[in-house]
Design an enzyme around this catalytic site. Structure first.
Site, PDB file in Angstrom:
ATOM      1  N   HIS A  65       0.830  -1.195   0.000  1.00  0.00           N
ATOM      2  CA  HIS A  65       0.000   0.000   0.000  1.00  0.00           C
ATOM      3  C   HIS A  65       0.871   1.254   0.000  1.00  0.00           C
ATOM      4  O   HIS A  65       2.094   1.192   0.174  1.00  0.00           O
ATOM      5  CB  HIS A  65      -0.926  -0.012   1.207  1.00  0.00           C
ATOM      6  CG  HIS A  65      -2.023  -1.036   1.091  1.00  0.00           C
ATOM      7  ND1 HIS A  65      -3.033  -1.160   2.008  1.00  0.00           N
ATOM      8  CD2 HIS A  65      -2.265  -1.992   0.138  1.00  0.00           C
ATOM      9  CE1 HIS A  65      -3.846  -2.134   1.652  1.00  0.00           C
ATOM     10  NE2 HIS A  65      -3.400  -2.663   0.522  1.00  0.00           N
ATOM     11  N   GLU A  67       1.301   3.721   2.084  1.00  0.00           N
ATOM     12  CA  GLU A  67       2.060   4.022   3.296  1.00  0.00           C
ATOM     13  C   GLU A  67       3.354   3.209   3.363  1.00  0.00           C
ATOM     14  O   GLU A  67       4.413   3.732   3.709  1.00  0.00           O
ATOM     15  CB  GLU A  67       1.213   3.726   4.546  1.00  0.00           C
ATOM     16  CG  GLU A  67      -0.094   4.515   4.595  1.00  0.00           C
ATOM     17  CD  GLU A  67      -1.263   3.776   3.987  1.00  0.00           C
ATOM     18  OE1 GLU A  67      -2.371   3.892   4.549  1.00  0.00           O
ATOM     19  OE2 GLU A  67      -1.081   3.084   2.962  1.00  0.00           O
ATOM     20  N   ALA A 172     -19.976  11.193 -27.881  1.00  0.00           N
ATOM     21  CA  ALA A 172     -19.423  12.255 -28.724  1.00  0.00           C
ATOM     22  C   ALA A 172     -20.487  12.663 -29.728  1.00  0.00           C
ATOM     23  O   ALA A 172     -21.097  11.806 -30.376  1.00  0.00           O
ATOM     24  CB  ALA A 172     -18.164  11.772 -29.449  1.00  0.00           C
ATOM     25  N   SER A 186     -19.766   7.331 -38.275  1.00  0.00           N
ATOM     26  CA  SER A 186     -19.482   8.222 -37.147  1.00  0.00           C
ATOM     27  C   SER A 186     -18.004   8.541 -37.006  1.00  0.00           C
ATOM     28  O   SER A 186     -17.591   9.060 -35.965  1.00  0.00           O
ATOM     29  CB  SER A 186     -19.983   7.579 -35.836  1.00  0.00           C
ATOM     30  OG  SER A 186     -19.294   6.361 -35.583  1.00  0.00           O
ATOM     31  N   THR A 214     -23.482  -0.354 -32.906  1.00  0.00           N
ATOM     32  CA  THR A 214     -22.163   0.294 -32.850  1.00  0.00           C
ATOM     33  C   THR A 214     -21.078  -0.711 -33.179  1.00  0.00           C
ATOM     34  O   THR A 214     -20.125  -0.418 -33.913  1.00  0.00           O
ATOM     35  CB  THR A 214     -21.924   0.897 -31.464  1.00  0.00           C
ATOM     36  OG1 THR A 214     -22.915   1.894 -31.197  1.00  0.00           O
ATOM     37  CG2 THR A 214     -20.536   1.524 -31.364  1.00  0.00           C
ATOM     38  N   ASP A 218     -19.141   0.192 -36.578  1.00  0.00           N
ATOM     39  CA  ASP A 218     -17.841   0.815 -36.327  1.00  0.00           C
ATOM     40  C   ASP A 218     -16.710  -0.191 -36.147  1.00  0.00           C
ATOM     41  O   ASP A 218     -15.532   0.184 -36.248  1.00  0.00           O
ATOM     42  CB  ASP A 218     -17.912   1.695 -35.077  1.00  0.00           C
ATOM     43  CG  ASP A 218     -18.759   2.933 -35.285  1.00  0.00           C
ATOM     44  OD1 ASP A 218     -19.058   3.238 -36.456  1.00  0.00           O
ATOM     45  OD2 ASP A 218     -19.107   3.589 -34.290  1.00  0.00           O
ATOM     46  N   LEU A 222     -12.390  -1.277 -28.667  1.00  0.00           N
ATOM     47  CA  LEU A 222     -12.731  -1.092 -27.251  1.00  0.00           C
ATOM     48  C   LEU A 222     -11.576  -1.485 -26.342  1.00  0.00           C
ATOM     49  O   LEU A 222     -11.750  -2.147 -25.324  1.00  0.00           O
ATOM     50  CB  LEU A 222     -13.984  -1.895 -26.892  1.00  0.00           C
ATOM     51  CG  LEU A 222     -15.238  -1.588 -27.730  1.00  0.00           C
ATOM     52  CD1 LEU A 222     -16.398  -2.460 -27.286  1.00  0.00           C
ATOM     53  CD2 LEU A 222     -15.608  -0.109 -27.651  1.00  0.00           C
ATOM     54  N   ARG A 225      -5.285   1.948 -25.861  1.00  0.00           N
ATOM     55  CA  ARG A 225      -4.138   2.001 -26.777  1.00  0.00           C
ATOM     56  C   ARG A 225      -3.130   3.068 -26.371  1.00  0.00           C
ATOM     57  O   ARG A 225      -2.055   3.154 -26.971  1.00  0.00           O
ATOM     58  CB  ARG A 225      -4.629   2.245 -28.200  1.00  0.00           C
ATOM     59  CG  ARG A 225      -5.487   1.107 -28.737  1.00  0.00           C
ATOM     60  CD  ARG A 225      -5.901   1.309 -30.179  1.00  0.00           C
ATOM     61  NE  ARG A 225      -6.826   2.417 -30.346  1.00  0.00           N
ATOM     62  CZ  ARG A 225      -8.143   2.334 -30.122  1.00  0.00           C
ATOM     63  NH1 ARG A 225      -8.672   1.205 -29.680  1.00  0.00           N
ATOM     64  NH2 ARG A 225      -8.935   3.373 -30.320  1.00  0.00           N
ATOM     65  N   GLY A 288     -24.333   3.078 -28.630  1.00  0.00           N
ATOM     66  CA  GLY A 288     -24.905   4.249 -29.260  1.00  0.00           C
ATOM     67  C   GLY A 288     -26.057   4.891 -28.509  1.00  0.00           C
ATOM     68  O   GLY A 288     -26.261   4.674 -27.304  1.00  0.00           O
TER      69      GLY A 288
END
Length: 356
Positions: A65, A67, A172, A186, A214, A218, A222, A225, A288
């Site tokens: 962790h 700390e 978008a 798109s 979608t 497209d 997903l 990158r 979408g």
């Protein structure tokens, strides 16, 4: 919050050393963006005689962790932590998990004072570390830079308390509210800086969801990158009533994808509960328009981030950013809260929470 713990909260000058050192700890925590799931992002600094002598952050679940890493940093530089102040963005752990409790290490190293940005949201642990530290004679202050520390880990806080992922809806659109032409084209609505922002969101996400249309039109990967070779690739979820496993495998031959059937609002509840049980802390929905409308109608979305490009597409049959049933009155419009705006190149992002 327990009434006794409120006595520890300090509402002092935001330019005081406590706030400056805590902001340093928060900056360290952000360095692990997207790497710690299902753990929170935590940063820590150790200060003695007004100087930082140790820095650390939690890099990955199962590893030390923040700390402990800060103590190791101080030891590497041969700095004595006895009598020092520890600044940590989240209440130290007080029980055994994958690692020993940090409270024990803090006490063993004779820290004089601990400053905590926010308490552990887990009701089984909240305030326990404060009690243990104070019993050991250590002064504790809670609440310094609390808002920023809470925002940093809002996904984790939602997941640990509600057992469901924090859901981000990112879309978008053009200035006139279109996400694609009538035939579904798109690419691209927004420019490179806005698409880099999407990569940042994907790094945080444990799962990304898009609709079947979608996926078919497209062919999105997903994936994260930026940076290259990201080791925590999110699970892909494809919401479709007609797609079958064979078709899904054609789009995602690596097997890191699942089909989701969402017929009713109740299906969203079942899905989010199931994802939460699988340690999916953050779910990112990227479209979408029909899927976005369905998620909003089911009250599944926690946070909205709409990227608006300075373009006018037009066309009554061009695809709108939100589909679904048409409301009868403007009073039915969903209001956003704590609204902020950011600019990415020429594109503007409008962001807000769906609940107060």
């Amino acid at each position: 919050m327990d009434a006794d713990l409120c006595d520890n909260i300090r509402l002092d000058d935001p330019d005081s050393p406590d706030h400056l050192f805590m902001r340093e700890a928060i900056a360290l925590a952000r360095m692990a963006w997207g790497r710690t799931t299902p753990n929170p992002m935590v940063g820590a600094v150790i200060v003695k005689d007004g100087e930082i002598i140790g820095r650390g952050f939690h890099y990955k679940a199962g590893e030390p962790h923040a700390e402990i890493n800060a103590f190791s940093d101080a030891e590497r530089h041969h700095r004595d932590t006895e009598g020092a102040t520890l600044y940590v963005t989240l209440e130290p752990c007080s029980s055994y998990g994958r690692t020993p409790p940090c409270v024990d290490a803090i006490i063993a190293r004779r820290i004089k004072r601990v400053v905590i940005a926010c308490l552990d949201p887990n009701p089984n642990h909240c305030g326990k570390a404060v009690e243990l530290l104070e019993e050991a004679g250590i002064e504790v202050s809670v609440g310094v830079e609390n808002a920023d520390a809470m925002e940093l880990n809002e996904s984790f806080f939602k997941w640990i308390t509600a057992k469901r992922p924090f859901v981000i809806l990112k879309m978008a659109m053009t200035l006139d509210g279109k996400i694609a032409t009538e035939n579904g084209d798109s690419k691209y609505v927004t420019d490179t800086p806005a698409r880099s922002r999407v990569q940042t969101l994907r790094r945080l996400a444990d799962a990304i969801m898009v609709g079947g249309d979608t996926c078919r039109i497209d062919h999105p990967k997903l994936t994260v990158r930026e940076p290259a070779n990201w080791e925590c690739q999110p699970l892909r979820l494809i919401a479709s009533r007609s797609m079958e496993e064979e078709e899904l495998a054609e789009y995602f031959p690596d097997g890191n994808a699942e089909l989701v059937r969402l017929e009713e609002n109740e299906d969203w509840d079942k899905l989010l509960e199931e994802l939460g049980s699988r340690n999916i802390v953050t779910l990112l929905i990227e479209g979408g328009g029909e899927l976005a409308a369905s998620a909003l109608a089911a009250d599944a979305v926690d946070y909205v981030e709409f990227h608006i490009a300075p373009k006018l597409l037009g066309g009554r049959d061009s695809r709108p950013v939100l589909g679904g049933e048409s409301p009868e009155f403007m009073s039915l419009a969903r209001k956003l809260y704590k609204v902020t705006t950011e600019q990415y190149g020429e594109d503007i992002a409008v962001c807000g929470y769906t609940r107060e």
